[in-house]
Design an enzyme around this catalytic site. Sequence first.
Site, mmCIF file in Angstrom:
data_model
loop_
_atom_site.group_PDB
_atom_site.id
_atom_site.type_symbol
_atom_site.label_atom_id
_atom_site.label_comp_id
_atom_site.label_asym_id
_atom_site.label_seq_id
_atom_site.Cartn_x
_atom_site.Cartn_y
_atom_site.Cartn_z
ATOM 1 N N LYS A 98 0.823 -1.205 0.000
ATOM 2 C CA LYS A 98 0.000 0.000 0.000
ATOM 3 C C LYS A 98 0.860 1.259 0.000
ATOM 4 O O LYS A 98 2.042 1.239 0.341
ATOM 5 C CB LYS A 98 -0.992 -0.041 1.157
ATOM 6 C CG LYS A 98 -2.088 -1.077 0.835
ATOM 7 C CD LYS A 98 -3.336 -0.955 1.617
ATOM 8 C CE LYS A 98 -4.371 -1.918 1.004
ATOM 9 N NZ LYS A 98 -5.371 -2.325 1.979
ATOM 10 N N ARG B 121 -3.473 -10.146 4.643
ATOM 11 C CA ARG B 121 -3.771 -10.246 3.206
ATOM 12 C C ARG B 121 -2.567 -9.686 2.450
ATOM 13 O O ARG B 121 -2.254 -8.507 2.579
ATOM 14 C CB ARG B 121 -5.036 -9.443 2.898
ATOM 15 C CG ARG B 121 -5.468 -9.469 1.442
ATOM 16 C CD ARG B 121 -6.720 -8.617 1.253
ATOM 17 N NE ARG B 121 -7.164 -8.621 -0.125
ATOM 18 C CZ ARG B 121 -6.642 -7.849 -1.092
ATOM 19 N NH1 ARG B 121 -5.653 -7.030 -0.813
ATOM 20 N NH2 ARG B 121 -7.120 -7.911 -2.316
HETATM 21 N N1 PMM Z 1 -7.240 -4.004 0.304
HETATM 22 C C1 PMM Z 1 -7.449 -4.076 -1.031
HETATM 23 C C2 PMM Z 1 -8.416 -4.958 -1.556
HETATM 24 N N2 PMM Z 1 -9.117 -5.768 -0.738
HETATM 25 N N3 PMM Z 1 -9.619 -6.555 1.420
HETATM 26 C C3 PMM Z 1 -9.435 -6.483 2.745
HETATM 27 N N4 PMM Z 1 -10.155 -7.281 3.571
HETATM 28 N N5 PMM Z 1 -8.530 -5.638 3.312
HETATM 29 C C4 PMM Z 1 -7.772 -4.790 2.555
HETATM 30 O O1 PMM Z 1 -6.988 -4.011 3.136
HETATM 31 C C5 PMM Z 1 -7.954 -4.820 1.143
HETATM 32 C C6 PMM Z 1 -8.900 -5.731 0.602
HETATM 33 C C7 PMM Z 1 -6.686 -3.172 -1.952
HETATM 34 O O2 PMM Z 1 -5.468 -3.717 -2.265
HETATM 35 P P1 PMM Z 1 -5.053 -4.447 -3.661
HETATM 36 O O3 PMM Z 1 -5.805 -3.751 -4.762
HETATM 37 O O4 PMM Z 1 -3.602 -4.215 -3.714
HETATM 38 O O5 PMM Z 1 -5.411 -5.862 -3.585
#
Ligand code: PMM
Length: 295
Positions: A221, A261
């Site tokens: 992030k 995650r």
């Molecule tokens: N962040 C992203 C997408 N899905 N789900 C959860 N539960 N927590 C998160 O912090 C989260 C998520 C965005 O990140 P990405 O696009 O790099 O996957």
Amino acid sequence: MTTRRVPGMPDPGRCLVMGVVNVTPDSFSDGGEWFDFDTAIRHGLDLVGEGADIVDVGGESTRPGAARVSLEEELRRVEPVIRALAQEGVTVSVDTMRAEVAEVAVEAGAKLVNDVSGGLADPAMPRVVAATGVPYVVMHWRGHSRDMDSRAIYADVVVEVAEELRKRVDSVLAEGVSEEQIVLDPGLGFSKKPQHNWALLAGIGRLTELGHPLIIGASRKRFLGRLLADAEGTPRPFSGSDDATLAVTALAARAGAWCVRVHQVGPNADAVRVAAAWRAADKGHAGQNADEGRR
Ligand code: PMM
């Protein structure tokens, strides 16, 4: 500091690792690398090989500023990938804000619904999740990616995120979701400035007091890239923040997170094992002291 069991999810007695498969051409951090179905499925299987306990499949980018994709397009992206991975015996979660996508995904074999909007984007979501009975990630969210940065205003971010999550829990419970289904997520980077993300990570202990398992998504992030900015202040690119993600994983698992995650699974799978050994030794030490006290 307890990591609670979540019905239907793996229970290895340590923080779980959720590997990310974004079936999007414009995802937050892996830039569409996994958009093609076969590549996405192969990537999901590779993540399991590296130690992922859960594979999170998403078809809609939540990158700051991102526009929404249509329901049809989201379904077209995720359904075949989820079905194929589930058939291979992978514990799959679906990253979606749409009730219809969640329903189709569970029918295709998904065992968890990961809703970054915590039920706010689609009012039908909690009822659908209640009917499926699968675990439900309720993330802290203040609005769609298009303009979410403008909502990053807090007096005390930990208190406010905890309070807003508590209200979401009450709301989804009222819609029929059960206590055992609920997993909470502070939503790092979603309507949060870097200082908010750090405060929430430092506040994991307080967030666990809400009484539900916690998932932490710090991987790649922006706040990590900013922390690692060069001398001119240029943020480190996403791919260069994997070691920092690893450090967050170790500390979050140590603080009692139920799951992290992440995009790069292997090193994180090692880190959660280190944290588990550390926590176990800590408990053993406390026990030793208690014994000494009795003697
Ligand atoms: N962040 C992203 C997408 N899905 N789900 C959860 N539960 N927590 C998160 O912090 C989260 C998520 C965005 O990140 P990405 O696009 O790099 O996957």
